[in-house]
Design a protein around this motif. Structure first.
Motif, PDB file in Angstrom:
ATOM      1  N   TRP A   1       0.851  -1.202   0.000  1.00  0.00           N
ATOM      2  CA  TRP A   1       0.000   0.000   0.000  1.00  0.00           C
ATOM      3  C   TRP A   1       0.882   1.246   0.000  1.00  0.00           C
TER       4      TRP A   1
ATOM      5  N   ARG B   1      -2.557   5.555  10.602  1.00  0.00           N
ATOM      6  CA  ARG B   1      -1.857   5.059   9.408  1.00  0.00           C
ATOM      7  C   ARG B   1      -1.925   6.005   8.198  1.00  0.00           C
TER       8      ARG B   1
ATOM      9  N   VAL C   1       2.469   6.800   7.931  1.00  0.00           N
ATOM     10  CA  VAL C   1       3.420   6.103   7.041  1.00  0.00           C
ATOM     11  C   VAL C   1       4.153   7.063   6.093  1.00  0.00           C
TER      12      VAL C   1
ATOM     13  N   GLN D   1      -4.794  14.993   7.625  1.00  0.00           N
ATOM     14  CA  GLN D   1      -4.671  15.374   6.216  1.00  0.00           C
ATOM     15  C   GLN D   1      -5.820  14.789   5.406  1.00  0.00           C
TER      16      GLN D   1
ATOM     17  N   VAL E   1      -5.474  17.493  -0.865  1.00  0.00           N
ATOM     18  CA  VAL E   1      -4.113  18.063  -0.909  1.00  0.00           C
ATOM     19  C   VAL E   1      -3.439  17.648  -2.215  1.00  0.00           C
ATOM     20  N   PHE E   2      -3.588  16.397  -2.574  1.00  0.00           N
ATOM     21  CA  PHE E   2      -3.006  15.865  -3.814  1.00  0.00           C
ATOM     22  C   PHE E   2      -3.493  16.682  -5.022  1.00  0.00           C
TER      23      PHE E   2
ATOM     24  N   ALA F   1      -1.931  20.091  -5.035  1.00  0.00           N
ATOM     25  CA  ALA F   1      -0.465  20.061  -5.237  1.00  0.00           C
ATOM     26  C   ALA F   1      -0.123  19.928  -6.721  1.00  0.00           C
TER      27      ALA F   1
ATOM     28  N   ASN G   1       4.977  12.651  -2.485  1.00  0.00           N
ATOM     29  CA  ASN G   1       4.365  11.460  -3.072  1.00  0.00           C
ATOM     30  C   ASN G   1       4.938  11.273  -4.480  1.00  0.00           C
TER      31      ASN G   1
ATOM     32  N   ARG H   1       3.648   9.774  -6.903  1.00  0.00           N
ATOM     33  CA  ARG H   1       2.599  10.006  -7.918  1.00  0.00           C
ATOM     34  C   ARG H   1       2.421  11.503  -8.188  1.00  0.00           C
TER      35      ARG H   1
ATOM     36  N   PHE I   1       4.717  22.388  -2.245  1.00  0.00           N
ATOM     37  CA  PHE I   1       3.305  22.620  -1.906  1.00  0.00           C
ATOM     38  C   PHE I   1       3.037  21.965  -0.562  1.00  0.00           C
TER      39      PHE I   1
END
Ligand code: UT7
Length: 332
Positions: free
Chosen positions: A33, A155, A159, A222, A227-228, A231, A262, A264, A319
């Protein structure tokens, strides 16, 4: 107007490696994951008793040495962090003391989360440009492991983060290697999307107490998807503003060093900028998200790996919480 160059640059990360498999034993998570969703394989956590200033002090000393100066030559120390040693005062006066500086220089912290290092470059650049200061120590550093909920309930953020920091010394220059631009932004409508509320005056008459802790207000929260989404829009947008400002195109750029939150996100930014992943520096697999530390750590490693050299144009972008975001273009 003076120009500012980065005369010294160094980073420090703790020795203790925490792998995704280590986290499997603490949280309800899997290596698969974490790697698939974020690209992280391992991160560093400090040993008990190690504070943020203690962790980043070796980087400060090295950056100062590399700049060819002594600690006493510094005119200012500015730190960006969300995990200062104390709630107050800031970490900058602590570093002043730990560096053995007896002169009464300027020393203060800023809070701009993951964008902090580029905010610091903007502030430092201005002080050099106006002639106010000649040697400025900028420090972006976080010990995120002491903020995290390391139980299964934590989690979603537990992580992602790691510990690490970096330091840069800015000096005036008449040469061609200097900070070409900085652009910093914020959009406070994102405040609730990434935050740790306590200790905070919002809980008046206390800032923190057992009830606040029991409710987990001191832990980072978060909304990862929101946020992704922001960003991957804001970083390319601020890179494009910076390129236009300097009359440059992305083809002129040797390397993009983006905040490591990240893999991605890095891939999406590369796609939106129409560049290959060779031009996008990646070390998130080793350190996770070290908040204010990612950019200076990545700059140091990219330089050591020969990803850019004197005369090259590099782009920095970040960001994070606030929302805050930023970009900077440097001719190395
Ligand atoms: O540095 C500051 C800026 N921060 C960022 O830029 C981070 C931006 N966001 C992200 O990187 C990603 O959103 C995350 C990595 C935080 C999460 O990835 P995602 O693909 O957005 O996953 P998600 O949060 O939507 O969670 C998907 C699923 C959920 O389960 P359900 O609801 O689909 O059943 C989560 O409960 O994954 C579950 N999940 C986990 N599973 C195993 C969340 N955390 C974990 C975990 N291990 N650690």
């Amino acid at each position: 107007m003076n120009k500012a160059k980065i005369a010294g640059l160094a980073y420090s990360v703790p020795d203790r490696v925490v792998t995704n498999h280590d986290l499997e034993t603490m949280m309800d998570t899997t290596d698969e994951w974490i790697q698939t969703r974020s690209g992280i394989k391992e991160r560093r956590w400090v040993e008990e008793g190690m504070s943020n200033s203690g962790m980043v002090l070796p980087a400060c000393k090295k950056a100062i040495k590399d700049a060819g100066i002594e600690p006493e030559d510094l005119d200012a120390i500015i730190v960006g962090t969300v995990s200062s040693d104390y709630n107050f005062p800031g970490m900058a006066p602590m570093l002043q003391q730990q560096l053995g500086i007896k002169t009464n220089i300027s020393a203060f912290d800023i809070s701009a989360a993951c964008s902090a290092f580029i905010y610091l470059l903007e502030i430092g650049n201005q002080f050099i440009q106006t002639g106010k200061y000649k040697n400025i120590l900028l420090v972006g550093s976080d010990v995120m492991s002491c903020l995290l909920d390391k139980s299964p309930a934590g989690r979603a953020t537990g992580v992602l983060f790691g510990d690490g920091g970096g330091a840069a010394v800015l000096q005036p220059t008449e040469g061609e290697s200097y900070i070409l631009s900085t652009h910093t932004y914020a959009d406070g409508s994102g405040v609730e999307m990434l935050k740790a509320e306590a200790p905070g005056s919002i809980f008046y008459p206390n800032r923190i107490d057992s009830d606040i802790v029991a409710k987990g207000h001191h832990l980072p929260f978060q909304n990862g998807r929101e946020v992704f989404k922001n960003a991957v829009v804001r970083m390319p947008e601020s890179i494009n503003v910076a390129l236009k400002h300097n009359n440059l195109s992305i083809e002129d750029v040797s390397l993009v060093i983006a905040h490591q939150a990240n893999y991605r996100i890095l891939k999406t930014v590369a796609k939106r900028m129409d560049i290959s992943m060779d031009k996008m520096y990646v070390n998130i697999h080793k350190y996770g998200n070290t908040t204010a530390g990612t950019i200076p750590i990545a700059m140091c490693e990219a330089l050591a790996e020969g990803k850019f050299k004197k005369g090259d144009i590099i782009v920095l972008t970040a960001f994070g919480a606030g929302y805050t975001w930023a970009s900077s273009i440097i001719r190395w």
